[in-house]
Design a protein around this motif. Structure first.
Motif, PDB file in Angstrom:
ATOM      1  N   TRP A 174      18.255  23.657  59.711  1.00  0.00           N
ATOM      2  CA  TRP A 174      19.192  24.482  61.158  1.00  0.00           C
ATOM      3  C   TRP A 174      18.863  23.017  62.209  1.00  0.00           C
ATOM      4  O   TRP A 174      20.356  22.740  62.733  1.00  0.00           O
ATOM      5  CB  TRP A 174      17.568  25.344  61.966  1.00  0.00           C
ATOM      6  CG  TRP A 174      18.378  25.521  63.726  1.00  0.00           C
ATOM      7  CD1 TRP A 174      19.049  26.455  63.722  1.00  0.00           C
ATOM      8  CD2 TRP A 174      18.324  25.900  64.386  1.00  0.00           C
ATOM      9  NE1 TRP A 174      19.951  26.900  64.761  1.00  0.00           N
ATOM     10  CE2 TRP A 174      18.921  25.898  65.529  1.00  0.00           C
ATOM     11  CE3 TRP A 174      18.156  24.363  65.216  1.00  0.00           C
ATOM     12  CZ2 TRP A 174      19.393  25.773  67.086  1.00  0.00           C
ATOM     13  CZ3 TRP A 174      17.898  23.293  66.639  1.00  0.00           C
ATOM     14  CH2 TRP A 174      18.058  24.575  67.475  1.00  0.00           C
ATOM     15  N   LEU A 175      18.379  22.248  61.967  1.00  0.00           N
ATOM     16  CA  LEU A 175      18.837  20.736  63.517  1.00  0.00           C
ATOM     17  C   LEU A 175      19.576  20.263  61.980  1.00  0.00           C
ATOM     18  O   LEU A 175      20.729  19.520  63.016  1.00  0.00           O
ATOM     19  CB  LEU A 175      17.389  20.128  62.653  1.00  0.00           C
ATOM     20  CG  LEU A 175      16.213  19.207  63.872  1.00  0.00           C
ATOM     21  CD1 LEU A 175      15.653  18.520  63.196  1.00  0.00           C
ATOM     22  CD2 LEU A 175      17.280  19.447  65.342  1.00  0.00           C
ATOM     23  N   ARG A 233      25.202  41.321  51.130  1.00  0.00           N
ATOM     24  CA  ARG A 233      23.994  41.561  51.518  1.00  0.00           C
ATOM     25  C   ARG A 233      22.276  41.571  51.102  1.00  0.00           C
ATOM     26  O   ARG A 233      22.003  42.336  50.013  1.00  0.00           O
ATOM     27  CB  ARG A 233      24.231  43.287  51.187  1.00  0.00           C
ATOM     28  CG  ARG A 233      25.767  43.593  52.240  1.00  0.00           C
ATOM     29  CD  ARG A 233      25.177  44.754  52.961  1.00  0.00           C
ATOM     30  NE  ARG A 233      25.107  44.996  54.294  1.00  0.00           N
ATOM     31  CZ  ARG A 233      24.910  45.483  55.529  1.00  0.00           C
ATOM     32  NH1 ARG A 233      24.064  46.670  55.377  1.00  0.00           N
ATOM     33  NH2 ARG A 233      25.755  45.216  56.821  1.00  0.00           N
ATOM     34  N   LEU A 234      22.465  39.922  50.718  1.00  0.00           N
ATOM     35  CA  LEU A 234      21.182  39.584  49.831  1.00  0.00           C
ATOM     36  C   LEU A 234      20.201  39.262  51.101  1.00  0.00           C
ATOM     37  O   LEU A 234      20.978  38.644  52.081  1.00  0.00           O
ATOM     38  CB  LEU A 234      21.838  38.476  49.067  1.00  0.00           C
ATOM     39  CG  LEU A 234      22.225  39.156  47.946  1.00  0.00           C
ATOM     40  CD1 LEU A 234      22.882  37.680  46.874  1.00  0.00           C
ATOM     41  CD2 LEU A 234      21.893  40.070  47.124  1.00  0.00           C
ATOM     42  N   LYS A 235      19.202  38.534  51.169  1.00  0.00           N
ATOM     43  CA  LYS A 235      18.359  37.959  51.236  1.00  0.00           C
ATOM     44  C   LYS A 235      18.403  36.577  52.149  1.00  0.00           C
ATOM     45  O   LYS A 235      18.784  35.870  50.518  1.00  0.00           O
ATOM     46  CB  LYS A 235      16.471  37.804  51.795  1.00  0.00           C
ATOM     47  CG  LYS A 235      16.446  39.649  51.413  1.00  0.00           C
ATOM     48  CD  LYS A 235      14.921  39.334  51.173  1.00  0.00           C
ATOM     49  CE  LYS A 235      14.110  40.816  51.816  1.00  0.00           C
ATOM     50  NZ  LYS A 235      14.799  41.296  53.174  1.00  0.00           N
ATOM     51  N   ALA A 236      18.541  35.888  53.197  1.00  0.00           N
ATOM     52  CA  ALA A 236      18.888  34.608  53.054  1.00  0.00           C
ATOM     53  C   ALA A 236      17.991  33.745  52.554  1.00  0.00           C
ATOM     54  O   ALA A 236      17.618  32.417  52.233  1.00  0.00           O
ATOM     55  CB  ALA A 236      19.010  34.395  54.896  1.00  0.00           C
ATOM     56  N   SER A 237      16.940  34.199  52.387  1.00  0.00           N
ATOM     57  CA  SER A 237      15.864  33.396  51.943  1.00  0.00           C
ATOM     58  C   SER A 237      15.688  33.177  50.317  1.00  0.00           C
ATOM     59  O   SER A 237      14.586  32.667  49.984  1.00  0.00           O
ATOM     60  CB  SER A 237      14.500  33.488  52.290  1.00  0.00           C
ATOM     61  OG  SER A 237      13.993  34.872  52.064  1.00  0.00           O
ATOM     62  N   TYR A 242      24.554  31.510  55.175  1.00  0.00           N
ATOM     63  CA  TYR A 242      24.351  32.717  55.835  1.00  0.00           C
ATOM     64  C   TYR A 242      25.699  33.849  55.731  1.00  0.00           C
ATOM     65  O   TYR A 242      25.441  35.022  55.351  1.00  0.00           O
ATOM     66  CB  TYR A 242      24.032  32.632  57.324  1.00  0.00           C
ATOM     67  CG  TYR A 242      22.664  32.020  57.256  1.00  0.00           C
ATOM     68  CD1 TYR A 242      21.267  33.222  57.677  1.00  0.00           C
ATOM     69  CD2 TYR A 242      21.918  31.144  57.479  1.00  0.00           C
ATOM     70  CE1 TYR A 242      20.121  33.188  57.618  1.00  0.00           C
ATOM     71  CE2 TYR A 242      20.615  30.851  58.262  1.00  0.00           C
ATOM     72  CZ  TYR A 242      19.743  31.573  57.444  1.00  0.00           C
ATOM     73  OH  TYR A 242      18.115  31.529  58.142  1.00  0.00           O
ATOM     74  N   ARG A 277       4.421  28.458  58.854  1.00  0.00           N
ATOM     75  CA  ARG A 277       5.491  27.376  59.156  1.00  0.00           C
ATOM     76  C   ARG A 277       6.297  27.634  57.901  1.00  0.00           C
ATOM     77  O   ARG A 277       5.822  27.410  57.120  1.00  0.00           O
ATOM     78  CB  ARG A 277       4.733  25.766  59.651  1.00  0.00           C
ATOM     79  CG  ARG A 277       3.812  25.326  60.195  1.00  0.00           C
ATOM     80  CD  ARG A 277       4.652  25.915  61.766  1.00  0.00           C
ATOM     81  NE  ARG A 277       3.195  26.440  62.512  1.00  0.00           N
ATOM     82  CZ  ARG A 277       2.597  25.506  64.175  1.00  0.00           C
ATOM     83  NH1 ARG A 277       3.189  24.419  63.882  1.00  0.00           N
ATOM     84  NH2 ARG A 277       1.720  26.268  64.593  1.00  0.00           N
ATOM     85  N   SER A 278       8.038  27.265  57.968  1.00  0.00           N
ATOM     86  CA  SER A 278       8.639  27.420  57.072  1.00  0.00           C
ATOM     87  C   SER A 278       9.043  26.361  57.250  1.00  0.00           C
ATOM     88  O   SER A 278       8.857  25.356  57.657  1.00  0.00           O
ATOM     89  CB  SER A 278       9.784  28.656  57.701  1.00  0.00           C
ATOM     90  OG  SER A 278      10.560  28.548  58.568  1.00  0.00           O
ATOM     91  N   ALA A 308      24.165  35.540  52.463  1.00  0.00           N
ATOM     92  CA  ALA A 308      23.441  36.164  52.175  1.00  0.00           C
ATOM     93  C   ALA A 308      24.214  37.423  52.908  1.00  0.00           C
ATOM     94  O   ALA A 308      23.647  38.018  52.804  1.00  0.00           O
ATOM     95  CB  ALA A 308      21.850  35.249  53.500  1.00  0.00           C
ATOM     96  N   GLU A 309      24.789  37.533  54.003  1.00  0.00           N
ATOM     97  CA  GLU A 309      24.894  38.640  54.919  1.00  0.00           C
ATOM     98  C   GLU A 309      26.352  38.970  54.072  1.00  0.00           C
ATOM     99  O   GLU A 309      26.093  40.355  54.008  1.00  0.00           O
ATOM    100  CB  GLU A 309      25.269  38.007  55.839  1.00  0.00           C
ATOM    101  CG  GLU A 309      23.596  38.274  57.117  1.00  0.00           C
ATOM    102  CD  GLU A 309      24.096  37.849  58.163  1.00  0.00           C
ATOM    103  OE1 GLU A 309      25.083  36.749  59.276  1.00  0.00           O
ATOM    104  OE2 GLU A 309      23.315  36.883  58.450  1.00  0.00           O
ATOM    105  N   GLU A 353      12.617  25.813  57.620  1.00  0.00           N
ATOM    106  CA  GLU A 353      14.107  25.864  57.873  1.00  0.00           C
ATOM    107  C   GLU A 353      13.648  25.279  59.339  1.00  0.00           C
ATOM    108  O   GLU A 353      15.131  24.584  59.389  1.00  0.00           O
ATOM    109  CB  GLU A 353      14.155  27.284  58.816  1.00  0.00           C
ATOM    110  CG  GLU A 353      13.370  28.788  57.529  1.00  0.00           C
ATOM    111  CD  GLU A 353      15.007  28.424  57.092  1.00  0.00           C
ATOM    112  OE1 GLU A 353      15.898  28.425  56.353  1.00  0.00           O
ATOM    113  OE2 GLU A 353      14.834  29.369  55.812  1.00  0.00           O
ATOM    114  N   PRO A 354      12.726  24.548  60.161  1.00  0.00           N
ATOM    115  CA  PRO A 354      13.631  24.070  61.087  1.00  0.00           C
ATOM    116  C   PRO A 354      14.739  22.546  60.368  1.00  0.00           C
ATOM    117  O   PRO A 354      15.763  22.286  61.384  1.00  0.00           O
ATOM    118  CB  PRO A 354      12.552  23.110  61.441  1.00  0.00           C
ATOM    119  CG  PRO A 354      11.134  23.888  61.264  1.00  0.00           C
ATOM    120  CD  PRO A 354      11.893  24.619  60.113  1.00  0.00           C
ATOM    121  N   ILE A 355      14.224  21.888  59.300  1.00  0.00           N
ATOM    122  CA  ILE A 355      15.251  21.155  59.072  1.00  0.00           C
ATOM    123  C   ILE A 355      16.803  21.107  58.920  1.00  0.00           C
ATOM    124  O   ILE A 355      17.284  20.291  59.022  1.00  0.00           O
ATOM    125  CB  ILE A 355      14.331  20.095  57.646  1.00  0.00           C
ATOM    126  CG1 ILE A 355      15.396  19.334  57.306  1.00  0.00           C
ATOM    127  CG2 ILE A 355      14.307  20.873  56.339  1.00  0.00           C
ATOM    128  CD1 ILE A 355      15.778  17.482  58.157  1.00  0.00           C
TER     129      ILE A 355
END
Ligand code: SF4
Ligand code: FES
Lengths: 252, 118
Positions: B12-13, B88-92, B81, B5-6, B84-85, B8-10
């Protein structure tokens, strides 16, 4: 049959790469007869039969079912058996292997990455307890079928991976088609494998990588709507997270 | 391919709820407080005493707090994002989420402080 045959021709620029012979991929031009009812795949078959038998590409069904003939046609991921020459004529048609995948030879890409991801999402009906055969089939109502039917139309053509800018940036991303299959099986009333798929689907390379660009759903030849499937998975995963973290006593 | 699990859900919510709030409520505030108010279309409604009275009600403070904080978290996720995009870096890649969500958290704390002193 012969009524549509004329002397008109169309030019195809095809990306060639023959390992061991070519230093790098390069375009080669071919003049092929133009027929109104020909698709790009017909033109490639003409090249292979009449001009250069060494041209390599995948195809099988010629009717949008097998999913093996995906290519970039003028920069857009298409099934080459569904891309008519008349959409482009009289302009030149540029044919390249699907983007974001390593080229194996000419228009043939390596499927290794997807083939690794596919079984990881367990795209089959998972049961905690298999019923004995004589207990009969698992029954399903038409309404239950409708829940997942759209997501089950995928032919694994990988056009969606070629269209996905996130997959380009993060190749570890499980990606549109595989995640659509997660939704397809999770939504199947006969399936009990959601927990198992969740590890991958909601993991660090799963649905959270998606930024809802939506190109996957635009290029999908089967209207699977992988972007919609991923949004559903995000919502259900987030709600599950709330249940687990905010209301831990609600489960376990 | 990693499993597990990551966190991310929090984010994103908060992003999803914040997006709804920002899309539906912020335009109303802009129309009323940003256009109708300054243009003097409804002068009596914007009298100082009335505004203070309205805002200092606990429910209005709670409402304003949610409006500000959720909108900030919506921005943070988007901007993460975009960075990151765009770069061109990783979003994480940790500094980006820390900077983005960190700003939203700081903004949330500031909003709480200001709203409590009103
Ligand atoms: S989801 Fe659509 S585009 Fe993607 S592999 Fe399946 S059929 Fe092809
Ligand atoms: S050849 Fe089968 S889908 Fe095009």
């Amino acid at each position: 049959m012969t009524s549509s045959v004329s002397s008109a021709t169309i030019t195809l620029e095809v990306l060639r790469y023959r390992p061991g012979r070519d230093q790098a991929p390069a375009f080669q031009s071919f003049q092929v007869p133009y027929r109104e009812d020909w698709v790009v795949l017909d033109a490639l078959n003409y090249i292979k039969d009449q001009i250069d038998g060494s041209l390599s590409y995948r195809w099988s069904c010629r009717m949008g079912v097998c999913g093996s003939c995906g290519m970039m046609v003028n920069g857009t991921p298409r099934l080459s058996c569904a891309a008519f020459l008349k959409e482009y004529y009289p302009a030149t048609v540029r044919v390249e292997p699907l983007e974001h995948f390593p080229i194996e030879r000419d228009l043939v890409i390596s499927l290794d990455d997807f083939m690794q991801k596919l079984p990881a999402v367990r795209p089959w009906i998972v049961r905690q307890d298999d019923r004995p055969l004589d207990a009969g089939e698992y029954r399903q109502t038409p309404a239950e079928l409708d829940w997942y039917k759209q997501f089950s139309m995928c032919i694994n053509c990988l056009l969606c991976y070629s269209a996905c800018p996130v997959y380009e940036l993060e190749p570890r991303f499980i990606g549109p088609a595989a995640l659509a299959l997660v939704a397809r099986y999770n939504l199947d009333s006969r399936d009990q494998g959601r927990e198992q798929r969740q590890e991958i689907a909601a993991g660090p390379d799963g649905v959270w990588d998606c930024t809802l660009v939506g190109e996957c759903s635009t290029v999908c030849p089967k209207d699977v709507d992988p972007a919609g499937a991923i949004q559903r998975l995000k919502l259900s995963s987030a709600l599950e997270w709330v249940k687990n973290v905010v209301l831990p006593w609600g489960r376990r | 391919m990693k499993t597990g699990r990551s966190s991310e859900p929090i984010w994103w919510l908060l992003f999803a709820v914040g997006g709804t709030v920002a899309a539906f409520l912020v335009p109303v505030h802009i129309a009323v407080g940003g256009i109708a108010g300054p243009a003097g279309w409804i002068p009596q409604a914007f009298a100082y005493d009335r505004m203070v009275g309205l805002i200092s009600h606990p429910l209005s403070r709670l409402y304003l707090f949610a409006l500000i904080s959720l909108s900030l978290f919506h921005w943070a996720h988007r901007f993460r994002y975009t960075l990151a995009e765009g770069l061109r870096l990783k979003a994480s890649w940790l500094p980006i989420p820390i900077a983005c969500y960190g700003s939203a958290i700081v903004g949330t704390i500031l909003a709480a402080a200001v709203l409590m002193r009103l």
